[in-house]
Write an enzyme that holds these catalytic residues in place. Sequence first.
Site, PDB file in Angstrom:
ATOM      1  N   GLY A  50      -0.068  -2.431   9.752  1.00 19.08           N
ATOM      2  CA  GLY A  50       0.553  -3.258   8.717  1.00 19.08           C
ATOM      3  C   GLY A  50      -0.226  -3.288   7.421  1.00 19.08           C
ATOM      4  N   HIS A  92       0.787   0.428   2.661  1.00 26.04           N
ATOM      5  CA  HIS A  92       0.526   0.994   1.331  1.00 26.04           C
ATOM      6  C   HIS A  92       1.180   2.366   1.252  1.00 26.04           C
ATOM      7  CE1 HIS A  92      -2.447   3.408   3.398  1.00 26.04           C
ATOM      8  NE2 HIS A  92      -3.116   2.327   3.770  1.00 26.04           N
ATOM      9  N   GLU A  93       0.989   3.035   0.123  1.00 20.54           N
ATOM     10  CA  GLU A  93       1.669   4.322  -0.097  1.00 20.54           C
ATOM     11  C   GLU A  93       1.295   5.367   0.955  1.00 20.54           C
ATOM     12  OE1 GLU A  93       4.065   5.629  -2.114  1.00 20.54           O
ATOM     13  OE2 GLU A  93       4.480   3.648  -2.922  1.00 20.54           O
ATOM     14  N   GLY A  94       0.113   5.264   1.538  1.00 22.36           N
ATOM     15  CA  GLY A  94      -0.269   6.195   2.615  1.00 22.36           C
ATOM     16  C   GLY A  94       0.671   6.036   3.803  1.00 22.36           C
ATOM     17  N   HIS A  95       0.902   4.770   4.207  1.00 23.79           N
ATOM     18  CA  HIS A  95       1.848   4.525   5.303  1.00 23.79           C
ATOM     19  C   HIS A  95       3.243   5.012   4.909  1.00 23.79           C
ATOM     20  CE1 HIS A  95      -1.108   1.059   5.995  1.00 23.79           C
ATOM     21  NE2 HIS A  95      -1.173   1.745   7.117  1.00 23.79           N
ATOM     22  N   GLN A 111      -9.465  10.249  14.733  1.00 24.87           N
ATOM     23  CA  GLN A 111      -8.414   9.566  15.498  1.00 24.87           C
ATOM     24  C   GLN A 111      -7.251  10.519  15.774  1.00 24.87           C
ATOM     25  OE1 GLN A 111      -6.920   5.475  14.485  1.00 24.87           O
ATOM     26  NE2 GLN A 111      -5.200   6.588  13.630  1.00 24.87           N
TER      27      GLN A 111
END
Length: 309
Positions: A36, A39-42, A159
Amino acid sequence: MCAGNMKTIETRAAMQADTQRAVGEGRCVVLVPTMGYLHEGHLSLIRLARTEANAHVVVSLFVNPTQFGPGEDFGRYPRNMDRDQRVCVEEKVDVLFCPAAEEMYASDHSVYLQEEKVSASLEGKHRPGHFSGVLTVVAKLFLAVQPTVAVFGQKDAQQLWLIRKMVRDLNFPVCIHAGPTVREPDGLALSSRNIYLEGGLREQAAGLSRALRHAVTLHGEGEKKSAVLRQAAIDSLQGFPDLQLDYIEIVDEETFAPVPLTHGRCRILIAARVGTTRLIDNMELVEGGGVHGATPDFFPTSCTCSGSQ
Ligand code: AMP
């Protein structure tokens, strides 16, 4: 609950039922796991998910307690459910899956996933137990959502590698796609934690990507020795009083093992504390300079959605 055409689902049972219905309608369920504070990455990952043929895009929003160590920022991790919900509606997300902690973990849970090689190094060395928490929650999300495709960011390169390895080693029927790191104009990789960076810290934080860029440039000019590339990156961080380096390492993309000399496909990774905020970043080191683009999946799994890798 519905906002526009987007459903907000809070239970695993309702989530599984929604997936079964979508699959029955010939849709390809694509999961974008997040914690949550979008931001623009998500958003770039959500847009990537949407490019899948017949995509039924599920964004999960869960601040996973088991991947935070004692003394880390679980309690103060930024949260803004209303805003995240609005953003997901705007991005035409089909389902927002936001389970409570009790829905994901029994109060006496004691089973965790553990990768035995790469998860002890780099981030894992500095955050003991972190990747066990990550892999456990990603496996739980896969079981709850039952996606055909899941999308992750290259921003968290170790990850991503570990999730691909988990999917391969445990035979999860999920295809993993990766999206490139989205950055601020000055190079700082977008992160929900950037909100902690006040005053001069914000500028010092941009030093991380500059240090990586410096090594990438040197590498493009022909330098192959990891020690030289790392030292150049470290030198470029001098004069940042609030920046404390955890590591700079160059790894082979396929094995994620540190390499003394770059070859084929390698990646340079950095982690540092800027003030009290811990930030990570990475860039690829391409033989002969330039950019390869997508992170290769060295553990490809079969995928039944059309249009998938
Ligand atoms: P988080 O909410 O930080 O757990 O991240 C959720 C997903 O977004 C992960 O797959 C991250 O790798 C990815 N992500 C985080 N920051 C960025 C970024 N700046 N660019 C692209 N993907 C990102």
